[in-house]
Write a protein that holds these residues in place. Structure first.
Motif, PDB file in Angstrom:
ATOM      1  N   ALA A  44       0.831  -1.171   0.083  1.00 36.69           N
ATOM      2  CA  ALA A  44      -0.051  -0.094  -0.090  1.00 36.69           C
ATOM      3  C   ALA A  44       0.925   1.142  -0.075  1.00 36.69           C
ATOM      4  O   ALA A  44       0.579   2.078  -0.701  1.00 36.69           O
ATOM      5  CB  ALA A  44      -1.020   0.148   1.193  1.00 36.69           C
ATOM      6  N   THR A  45       1.809   1.292   0.901  1.00 34.60           N
ATOM      7  CA  THR A  45       2.838   2.518   0.832  1.00 34.60           C
ATOM      8  C   THR A  45       3.406   2.849  -0.386  1.00 34.60           C
ATOM      9  O   THR A  45       3.613   3.959  -0.793  1.00 34.60           O
ATOM     10  CB  THR A  45       3.811   2.507   1.944  1.00 34.60           C
ATOM     11  OG1 THR A  45       4.549   1.047   1.759  1.00 34.60           O
ATOM     12  CG2 THR A  45       3.243   2.514   3.274  1.00 34.60           C
ATOM     13  N   LYS A  46       3.961   1.587  -1.216  1.00 38.39           N
ATOM     14  CA  LYS A  46       4.521   1.842  -2.628  1.00 38.39           C
ATOM     15  C   LYS A  46       3.473   2.423  -3.537  1.00 38.39           C
ATOM     16  O   LYS A  46       3.972   3.249  -4.345  1.00 38.39           O
ATOM     17  CB  LYS A  46       5.281   0.512  -2.767  1.00 38.39           C
ATOM     18  CG  LYS A  46       5.972  -0.206  -1.994  1.00 38.39           C
ATOM     19  CD  LYS A  46       6.915   0.605  -0.964  1.00 38.39           C
ATOM     20  CE  LYS A  46       7.243  -0.192   0.287  1.00 38.39           C
ATOM     21  NZ  LYS A  46       7.891  -1.408   0.217  1.00 38.39           N
ATOM     22  N   ALA A  47       2.291   1.830  -3.437  1.00 36.29           N
ATOM     23  CA  ALA A  47       1.317   2.098  -4.413  1.00 36.29           C
ATOM     24  C   ALA A  47       1.011   3.944  -4.362  1.00 36.29           C
ATOM     25  O   ALA A  47       0.414   4.397  -5.312  1.00 36.29           O
ATOM     26  CB  ALA A  47      -0.218   1.468  -4.372  1.00 36.29           C
ATOM     27  N   ILE A 117      13.387   6.957   0.020  1.00 30.35           N
ATOM     28  CA  ILE A 117      14.256   6.504  -0.966  1.00 30.35           C
ATOM     29  C   ILE A 117      13.294   6.070  -2.268  1.00 30.35           C
ATOM     30  O   ILE A 117      13.793   6.471  -3.419  1.00 30.35           O
ATOM     31  CB  ILE A 117      15.136   5.329  -0.526  1.00 30.35           C
ATOM     32  CG1 ILE A 117      16.024   5.105  -1.676  1.00 30.35           C
ATOM     33  CG2 ILE A 117      14.262   4.344  -0.094  1.00 30.35           C
ATOM     34  CD1 ILE A 117      17.132   6.020  -1.918  1.00 30.35           C
ATOM     35  N   LEU A 118      12.117   5.643  -2.076  1.00 30.60           N
ATOM     36  CA  LEU A 118      11.310   5.472  -3.180  1.00 30.60           C
ATOM     37  C   LEU A 118      10.571   6.415  -3.704  1.00 30.60           C
ATOM     38  O   LEU A 118       9.973   6.520  -4.982  1.00 30.60           O
ATOM     39  CB  LEU A 118      10.358   4.225  -2.634  1.00 30.60           C
ATOM     40  CG  LEU A 118      10.850   2.990  -2.332  1.00 30.60           C
ATOM     41  CD1 LEU A 118       9.842   1.886  -1.971  1.00 30.60           C
ATOM     42  CD2 LEU A 118      11.515   2.314  -3.511  1.00 30.60           C
ATOM     43  N   PHE A 119      10.559   7.655  -3.458  1.00 33.01           N
ATOM     44  CA  PHE A 119      10.101   8.922  -3.822  1.00 33.01           C
ATOM     45  C   PHE A 119      11.360   9.463  -5.154  1.00 33.01           C
ATOM     46  O   PHE A 119      10.648  10.160  -5.866  1.00 33.01           O
ATOM     47  CB  PHE A 119       9.866  10.039  -2.985  1.00 33.01           C
ATOM     48  CG  PHE A 119       8.587   9.905  -2.234  1.00 33.01           C
ATOM     49  CD1 PHE A 119       7.717  11.013  -2.417  1.00 33.01           C
ATOM     50  CD2 PHE A 119       8.311   9.026  -1.279  1.00 33.01           C
ATOM     51  CE1 PHE A 119       6.531  10.671  -1.565  1.00 33.01           C
ATOM     52  CE2 PHE A 119       7.413   8.846  -0.405  1.00 33.01           C
ATOM     53  CZ  PHE A 119       6.214   9.758  -0.524  1.00 33.01           C
ATOM     54  N   CYS A 120      12.428   8.960  -5.076  1.00 31.57           N
ATOM     55  CA  CYS A 120      13.368   9.440  -5.835  1.00 31.57           C
ATOM     56  C   CYS A 120      13.022   9.629  -7.410  1.00 31.57           C
ATOM     57  O   CYS A 120      12.999  10.432  -8.072  1.00 31.57           O
ATOM     58  CB  CYS A 120      14.614   8.991  -5.734  1.00 31.57           C
ATOM     59  SG  CYS A 120      15.405   9.190  -4.041  1.00 31.57           S
ATOM     60  N   THR A 189      14.043  -3.429  -6.363  1.00 35.75           N
ATOM     61  CA  THR A 189      13.074  -3.709  -7.516  1.00 35.75           C
ATOM     62  C   THR A 189      11.927  -2.703  -7.574  1.00 35.75           C
ATOM     63  O   THR A 189      11.680  -2.225  -8.550  1.00 35.75           O
ATOM     64  CB  THR A 189      12.525  -4.946  -7.262  1.00 35.75           C
ATOM     65  OG1 THR A 189      13.671  -6.092  -7.190  1.00 35.75           O
ATOM     66  CG2 THR A 189      11.639  -5.589  -8.446  1.00 35.75           C
ATOM     67  N   GLU A 190      11.430  -2.343  -6.398  1.00 39.19           N
ATOM     68  CA  GLU A 190      10.491  -1.207  -6.570  1.00 39.19           C
ATOM     69  C   GLU A 190      10.987   0.228  -7.019  1.00 39.19           C
ATOM     70  O   GLU A 190      10.384   0.649  -7.820  1.00 39.19           O
ATOM     71  CB  GLU A 190       9.942  -0.959  -5.085  1.00 39.19           C
ATOM     72  CG  GLU A 190       8.973  -2.178  -4.640  1.00 39.19           C
ATOM     73  CD  GLU A 190       8.759  -2.400  -3.015  1.00 39.19           C
ATOM     74  OE1 GLU A 190       8.052  -3.009  -2.592  1.00 39.19           O
ATOM     75  OE2 GLU A 190       9.766  -1.581  -2.322  1.00 39.19           O
ATOM     76  N   GLN A 191      12.252   0.264  -6.683  1.00 39.09           N
ATOM     77  CA  GLN A 191      12.915   1.777  -6.985  1.00 39.09           C
ATOM     78  C   GLN A 191      12.817   1.535  -8.592  1.00 39.09           C
ATOM     79  O   GLN A 191      12.608   2.531  -9.494  1.00 39.09           O
ATOM     80  CB  GLN A 191      14.124   1.733  -6.519  1.00 39.09           C
ATOM     81  CG  GLN A 191      15.097   2.976  -6.779  1.00 39.09           C
ATOM     82  CD  GLN A 191      14.334   4.387  -6.436  1.00 39.09           C
ATOM     83  OE1 GLN A 191      13.957   5.029  -6.770  1.00 39.09           O
ATOM     84  NE2 GLN A 191      14.906   4.296  -4.924  1.00 39.09           N
ATOM     85  N   VAL A 192      13.391   0.598  -9.457  1.00 38.85           N
ATOM     86  CA  VAL A 192      13.767   0.371 -10.580  1.00 38.85           C
ATOM     87  C   VAL A 192      12.291   0.357 -11.315  1.00 38.85           C
ATOM     88  O   VAL A 192      12.338   1.206 -12.509  1.00 38.85           O
ATOM     89  CB  VAL A 192      14.174  -1.033 -10.917  1.00 38.85           C
ATOM     90  CG1 VAL A 192      14.260  -1.164 -12.443  1.00 38.85           C
ATOM     91  CG2 VAL A 192      15.888  -0.915 -10.228  1.00 38.85           C
TER      92      VAL A 192
END
Length: 455
Positions: A44-47, A117-120, A189-192
């Motif tokens: 959920a946080t990544k979505a 970090i995933l906001f980048c 993987t999420e970052q990519v």
């Protein structure tokens, strides 16, 4: 009767507060009843972050009311995203007003979370720059961001490490890349994925993580207009597109929470129906649960967990999906203290994740941690330099103790151990548990747990 804060009225940010950082638990009774699990914390946080990539509003359903979600919401709002929720787990995220945010704002809202970090990738596409403050998270081992930064550099990002954090820029935009991860890291993987979908050209990612939450994120990105395909050998191909739209998606259930309640049934000799749990995503866990002496009934709307008799010892190796998840071993170890014989848990994902067993020994368990792991001819998961192993000898009666929560899953395990133990336990720093367990106190009450919030 339990004394706990009211959770009947959610505040504006959608999180129902469970005030109090200390629990006094009177153990020795089985947990019986029903709990409902919502969307996975790790999805959920990544979505929510992915909504930054769309040009129109996104709708995410079954979002859990946990503190990690509150952190991501705050970070999105700091960057100008409008976030609204209905109080029942449906979030509407409108990125049309997205803008840059200052270091102080990002740092203040990020707290100990590693989510920034995933906001980048999305921010580099949207604004041409991003900033990462010092990152925190659970103290379960080194979680280097080098995988993330190396990938972002390959996309064309300029990484500038500063005393206060890391500033990234992409003055010439981002382009597709050829990336092979040294380890199938979920976060990398999420970052990519979040970066490649808007990069110019094609990205090939090898040695990717393939967890169900990753597949659900791919489904969200495809709904937004992304072109993503994957092969069974951990290779993912992403063809960059010029623009994406919003999505409407229901989160995958939280298999970590489902497994936690299953282990609680095993440890306390209880009977718990976990509504929302599904068989396919839990196949590996269910096999180990059955080997350890558990029984389960697969139903249309969930899974019922209970003991089938005396608990039996097992040998478990944690691994990336489709292996046995590292998040599952901590609550399982609590149950294995009551198994008749010697169990072994090989932790191969994080190097410090067995430190929580010291408190279990304080409660009467007999657990020996081997800091360099244990070689065995029966091992199937390749050994890693950082691995450890826990040898659990049982059954050993547990008794009450005063313990301090070290991390999310370890904290949950302490609570379940206290509920299985005879006597009174004091569990401190329980606020960490709210990072991943929605309405935790309410669920304990519904299962018949005897506790008070005392501080």
């Amino acid at each position: 009767m339990n004394t706990l804060p009211s959770e009947s009225t959610p505040p504006a940010n959608g999180i129902r507060r469970e005030d109090g950082e200390i629990l006094e638990i009177r153990g020795g009774r089985p947990l019986v009843g029903r709990v409902d699990v919502k969307g996975a914390k790790n999805f959920a946080t990544k979505a929510m972050v992915a909504s930054l990539l769309g040009e129109t509003e996104s709708v995410l359903r079954d979002v859990p009311a946990i503190s990690d979600v509150a952190v991501v919401r705050s970070l999105l709002e700091v960057h100008g995203v409008t976030v609204a929720d209905d109080g029942e787990g449906t979030y509407r995220l409108d990125p049309s007003g997205a803008e840059s945010a200052g270091f102080e704002e990002i740092d203040a809202h990020a707290g100990a979370s590693r989510i920034p970090i995933l906001f980048c990738g999305p921010l580099l596409h949207l604004l041409g720059q991003a900033f990462i403050p010092d990152l925190g998270g659970c103290r379960i081992g080194d979680r280097p961001i080098d995988f993330h930064l190396d990938a972002l550099r390959k996309f064309g990002a300029i990484v500038d490490k500063q005393p206060s954090g890391i500033r990234l820029s992409a003055p010439e935009g981002l382009h597709g890349a050829d990336i092979e991860l040294p380890y199938p890291s979920v976060g990398a993987t999420e970052q990519v994925l979040l970066t490649a979908v808007r990069a110019k050209g094609t990205t090939e990612l090898r040695n990717a993580a393939i967890e169900p939450e990753i597949m659900d994120l791919i489904a969200v990105l495809q709904k937004m207009g992304a072109i993503i395909s994957y092969e069974p050998n951990r290779v993912i191909f992403i063809e960059g597109v010029d623009k994406l739209r919003g999505y409407d998606h229901r989160s995958i259930f939280d298999r970590n929470e489902a497994a936690s309640w299953a282990c609680a049934a095993l440890a306390t000799d209880g009977d718990i129906f976990v509504a929302g749990a599904k068989q396919q995503e839990m196949l590996t866990f269910l096999n180990v649960f059955r080997k350890a002496g558990g029984d389960f009934d697969i139903q249309e709307d969930g899974i019922r967990f209970r003991r089938a008799g005396a608990l039996r010892p097992v040998s478990v190796e944690t691994d990336v999906h489709p292996g046995f998840m590292t998040d599952w071993q901590q609550p399982l170890i609590v149950a294995l203290t009551q198994a008749e014989g010697v169990s072994t848990v090989h932790e191969t994902v994080y190097e410090n994740r067995l430190g929580f067993t010291q408190a279990l020994n304080k409660m009467g368990a007999q657990i020996v941690v081997h800091p360099e792991g244990i070689a065995s001819p029966d091992r199937r998961v390749p050994r890693r330099a950082l691995e450890q192993a826990a040898v659990i000898t049982g059954p050993t009666p547990l008794h009450g103790a005063d313990v301090v929560v070290p991390d999310l899953r370890g904290g949950y395990s302490y609570v379940i151990a206290a509920l299985a133990a005879e006597g009174v336990s004091v569990v401190r720093n329980v606020g960490i548990i709210r990072r991943g367990y929605e309405k935790f106190f309410d669920k304990l009450t519904a299962l018949g747990a005897d506790f008070d919030v005392i501080g």
